[in-house]
Design a protein around this motif. Structure first.
Motif, PDB file in Angstrom:
ATOM      1  N   THR A  76     -52.834  17.247 -27.909  1.00 44.02           N
ATOM      2  CA  THR A  76     -53.265  18.638 -27.713  1.00 44.02           C
ATOM      3  C   THR A  76     -52.891  19.181 -26.328  1.00 44.02           C
ATOM      4  O   THR A  76     -53.261  20.298 -25.982  1.00 44.02           O
ATOM      5  CB  THR A  76     -54.783  18.750 -27.906  1.00 44.02           C
ATOM      6  N   CYS A  77     -52.168  18.387 -25.562  1.00 44.18           N
ATOM      7  CA  CYS A  77     -51.796  18.806 -24.208  1.00 44.18           C
ATOM      8  C   CYS A  77     -50.562  19.693 -24.247  1.00 44.18           C
ATOM      9  O   CYS A  77     -49.533  19.324 -24.806  1.00 44.18           O
ATOM     10  CB  CYS A  77     -51.530  17.577 -23.339  1.00 44.18           C
ATOM     11  N   GLU A  78     -50.659  20.869 -23.659  1.00 45.81           N
ATOM     12  CA  GLU A  78     -49.533  21.804 -23.610  1.00 45.81           C
ATOM     13  C   GLU A  78     -48.788  21.738 -22.279  1.00 45.81           C
ATOM     14  O   GLU A  78     -47.585  21.975 -22.234  1.00 45.81           O
ATOM     15  CB  GLU A  78     -50.027  23.234 -23.854  1.00 45.81           C
ATOM     16  N   GLN A  79     -49.484  21.407 -21.207  1.00 50.51           N
ATOM     17  CA  GLN A  79     -48.860  21.409 -19.886  1.00 50.51           C
ATOM     18  C   GLN A  79     -47.962  20.189 -19.659  1.00 50.51           C
ATOM     19  O   GLN A  79     -46.906  20.293 -19.047  1.00 50.51           O
ATOM     20  CB  GLN A  79     -49.924  21.454 -18.780  1.00 50.51           C
ATOM     21  N   ARG A  80     -48.403  19.039 -20.130  1.00 50.41           N
ATOM     22  CA  ARG A  80     -47.677  17.777 -19.948  1.00 50.41           C
ATOM     23  C   ARG A  80     -47.226  17.576 -18.497  1.00 50.41           C
ATOM     24  O   ARG A  80     -46.043  17.393 -18.200  1.00 50.41           O
ATOM     25  CB  ARG A  80     -46.482  17.705 -20.897  1.00 50.41           C
TER      26      ARG A  80
END
Length: 289
Positions: A76-80
């Motif tokens: 669910t991580c968008e920034q990574r």
């Protein structure tokens, strides 16, 4: 147009004739549990972990703790941030993405290394998962007289249309029995057998490989099924080879967050030799690469 690559390097004769620049393209439509390149399965790439270099600090969301990665948080991580702000060798995306024109330029610049009839080979993963980008690169390098080859599982419906772009076609054939094939790989082999037939009838140079896996396709019945089907394909343009199971990619499964579920699938050397001889005795043009 862009193309996703998870590995590249030179190899001699195993991935086509001569010395070759080999590109592993990201994405595969099969899920073979013995795969030696599991990082190439996901079309978008896989987070690949090197535990010895994994640091908690590279993830501000707490997904890394005690040299382990909680991949449910990564989903669910968008920034990574681990791949951008805190780039490191403990965790990285399996593939890079580049413009097809850059790939063509890289291949042309490497052409002095294509000795003994060498050239460029595209493998995977499954290279035809990126068929449009692959065709663009193949057409461009063939126009520059670069020898081209692909290693494919043969399942792509449009494969016959790509034949003019491919000088050497290497196709895996994992099972003849449709139920056994689907159980082992997750997909049907109907299109594969059709494409093998098309290739044998229409392509000037075809090499068919059987990856022999214990308890998957190594029985006497399996060998005879291969021979019966391959006899229909036999001709001066078609060669055959049996490769045997290995565990070279076993550790990578864990590094990709996957479970390696193969038991002992090794093939006895005598059984492999007997199967190879059975191919030869059946009149198949056997070639070792």
């Amino acid at each position: 147009m862009k193309i996703r690559i998870f590995q590249k390097g030179f190899n001699y004769s195993q991935d086509g004739q001569g010395n070759r620049l080999v590109y592993h393209l990201q994405g595969c439509n099969m899920r073979c549990p013995w795969c030696s390149n599991p990082e190439g399965m996901s079309p978008s790439g896989t987070l690949f972990v090197e535990p010895d270099w994994l640091l908690d600090s590279v993830c501000p969301h707490g997904a890394i703790s005690g040299k382990k990665l909680n991949r449910s948080k990564c989903a669910t991580c968008e920034q990574r941030e681990c791949l951008t702000i805190h780039r490191n060798k403990g965790i990285y995306l399996s593939c890079v993405q580049q413009e097809t024109r850059q790939t063509v330029e890289d291949i042309l610049s490497a052409s002095p290394m294509f000795y003994d009839g060498g050239g460029v080979t595209f493998t995977g993963g499954e290279p035809t998962m990126q068929a449009e980008a692959l065709a663009e690169v193949l057409a461009s390098v063939k126009a520059e007289d670069i020898h081209t080859a692909i290693e494919t599982n043969g399942s792509y419906p449009g494969l016959p249309e790509m034949f003019p772009l491919i000088d050497q076609l290497i196709i895996d054939c994992k099972q003849i029995d449709p139920d056994k094939h689907k159980a082992a790989t997750g997909i049907s082999n109907v299109r594969i057998l059709e494409n093998l037939t098309q290739a044998a009838g229409n392509h000037p140079r075809v090499h068919i490989r059987v990856p022999m896996i214990g308890k998957v396709n190594d029985s006497q019945e399996d060998v005879q099924n291969f021979i019966r089907f391959f006899r229909k394909l036999a001709g001066p343009n078609v060669t055959f080879e049996i490769l045997t199971y290995h565990e070279y990619g076993k550790n990578k499964w864990e590094q990709c967050g996957l479970n390696y579920q193969m038991g002992d699938a090794h093939i006895d050397s005598r059984k492999a030799a007997e199967a190879r001889q059975a191919f030869r005795d059946a009149g198949l043009n056997y070639q070792t690469t």
